[in-house]
Scaffold this motif. Structure first.
Motif: not given
Lengths: 308, 308
Positions: A216-221, A244-258
């Motif tokens: 949901s989060v990567t699609a929204g990004a 858990g599973g906290s993530i930072l996501v970039d505007p391309d929908g890629f996880v850049i920190a986990r």
């Protein structure tokens, strides 16, 4: 435009017995770590001053009013605000809010680098149920303790970027991201407390729930060309496990920190709001491509209606 | 409710020189394979009777009218309709439609097991541009050759399930899935022709484009508790490469079948529309959880407006 280090402050469990002061001390420790790593904006989880109390039933909801904050900042949280101002760091966190006129909300705020609250958001999509449900493996009584938020999804331009908030279950709803996207959002912050087991399906455990959250989060990004920080309160609270599973996501929908633990854990990534511009001006140039004449049902019909 | 085998008929490339009759013969071969494997509904790609002509510029768009169909079925496609009826198989495919009154659409139809067209859809979200653009590595002139569809996202209950269609770029827009979801959709069919390189970004090649396609489709399936079939025309057409990556997705957002080639290739999976019911009645019980009072912008504002 801003180029900076974004931080996510995942929190480990908070037990019933833990005081707000003890929790704020943990938040400040994460903030100090973040400052040492150059973080300029830090995202804490939903309801991060107390245990996730909607897992318990109270006949009279006012019995749980002690989990709510009646002002913000208050005595317990003032040291966090002070430290942030000292560090020149913006931040966001969630808490249970009891208003002077008696309304209960699941709330989050954005605080700018000068220590001022610049945006308040009250959770729109409350999951779960309002009455005790003996069919469930555990209760999820958010619809009992909170009213649906009255703020809608606003944004604020602060410290050089356009920011907006969502809380927990809001992230599963593409409407959340789209309303923020239509206001040019460049960073969506999300905090969550998500039980690692679906209370209504033995078939839906940790792995599937982590997948759905990240999906949901990567699609929204991607679909709104925005950074997203999706940050958990995790681990076992009073015998109940939160994923858990906290993530930072970039505007391309890629996880850049986990995050890799279920404890207090800082994750960080470089962000550059200029990277939002490509998507927003090409494939997701809303002005060029959206066809609102065919979206009417989304804002006019709440439930699904299948043909006969 | 229906429990059946769903099929996706990925098509390999179609060259400029290939006749419709030759293409329909390939489609029929895939249908025979599908029938042998018990498929009861088969999904073909977008614009699957001809090469993807919007990659070329024509000063006068009527020069390309020979790529359009003026009736459906027609002489070239009648054998496909006949074979499907013989097999008792429903199917969907896309083609360029020229209406009697001169409108050009990117269209798809659902044909039921009795061989009748039961739903027509005209593509809503046309990607690309209308004029020759020398800045791009290749042209994508869908906004030149087609008008935005006038049908909106309808559904039909046919052969025991609620079906709706989207075409190619529509899949990147969560509005597409939500409008269908609000009508109780259980199977969304999508055909696409997607160049494996973004014409405006050297940084966006095959791997990233496959990820974005799958991300959009799996999120749409999960967030609306629906099966999705997302089927490519793939491979190198007249020197231009189209990505493959056809997938069938279940209502939990998991890929349950995946094409491995860029050729004509059948993929199949069991589907059971009863599996849509859990999500539709719990986490995505729209009537219980959606808050349309906060979705107004989605249907009232086309472009993004950021705060000053």
């Amino acid at each position: 435009m801003v180029k900076m280090v974004l931080g996510g402050a995942q929190m480990g469990p908070i037990q019933k017995a833990d005081s707000r002061e003890a929790v704020v001390a943990r938040m400040m420790e994460l903030m100090r770590q973040a400052h040492a790593q150059g973080v300029e904006f830090l995202v804490y989880p939903e309801l991060c001053l107390t245990t996730f109390f909607p897992r318990w039933y109270a006949e009279d909801i006012s019995e749980f009013d002690h989990y709510f904050e009646t002002e913000m900042p208050n005595a317990a949280t003032q040291p966090l605000f002070d430290l942030a101002r000292e560090c020149g760091m913006g931040f966001t966190f969630g808490y249970a809010e009891l208003t002077p006129d008696g309304h209960h909300y699941n709330t989050s705020v954005i605080v700018d680098r000068a220590g001022e609250i610049v945006l308040t958001y009250r959770k729109t999509h409350l999951p779960g149920h309002a009455e005790y449900d003996p069919e469930r493996t555990h209760q999820h009584l958010e619809k009992r303790y909170f009213e649906p938020g009255d703020t809608g999804f606003g944004v604020v331009r602060s410290d050089g970027m356009v920011m907006g908030m969502a809380i927990c279950n809001d992230r599963r709803w593409p409407e959340t991201f789209r309303v923020l996207g239509l206001q040019g959002v460049e960073l969506v912050t999300i905090g969550y407390n998500t039980p690692s087991q679906n209370s209504q399906s033995g078939d839906e455990g940790l792995e599937k729930r982590l997948y759905h959250s990240e999906l949901s989060v990567t699609a929204g990004a991607y679909q709104n060309s925005t950074y997203v920080a999706s940050i958990a309160k995790a681990g076992t609270e009073d015998g109940h496990h939160l994923m858990g599973g906290s993530i930072l996501v970039d505007p391309d929908g890629f996880v850049i920190a986990r995050a890799t633990t279920e404890e207090d854990e800082l994750i960080t990534a470089e962000m550059d709001t200029e990277r939002c511009a490509f998507g927003k001006s090409t494939v997701f140039n809303f002005a060029a491509h959206r066809r609102i004449e065919h979206y009417g049902l989304i804002a006019s019909q709440t439930g699904a209606k299948a043909p006969e």
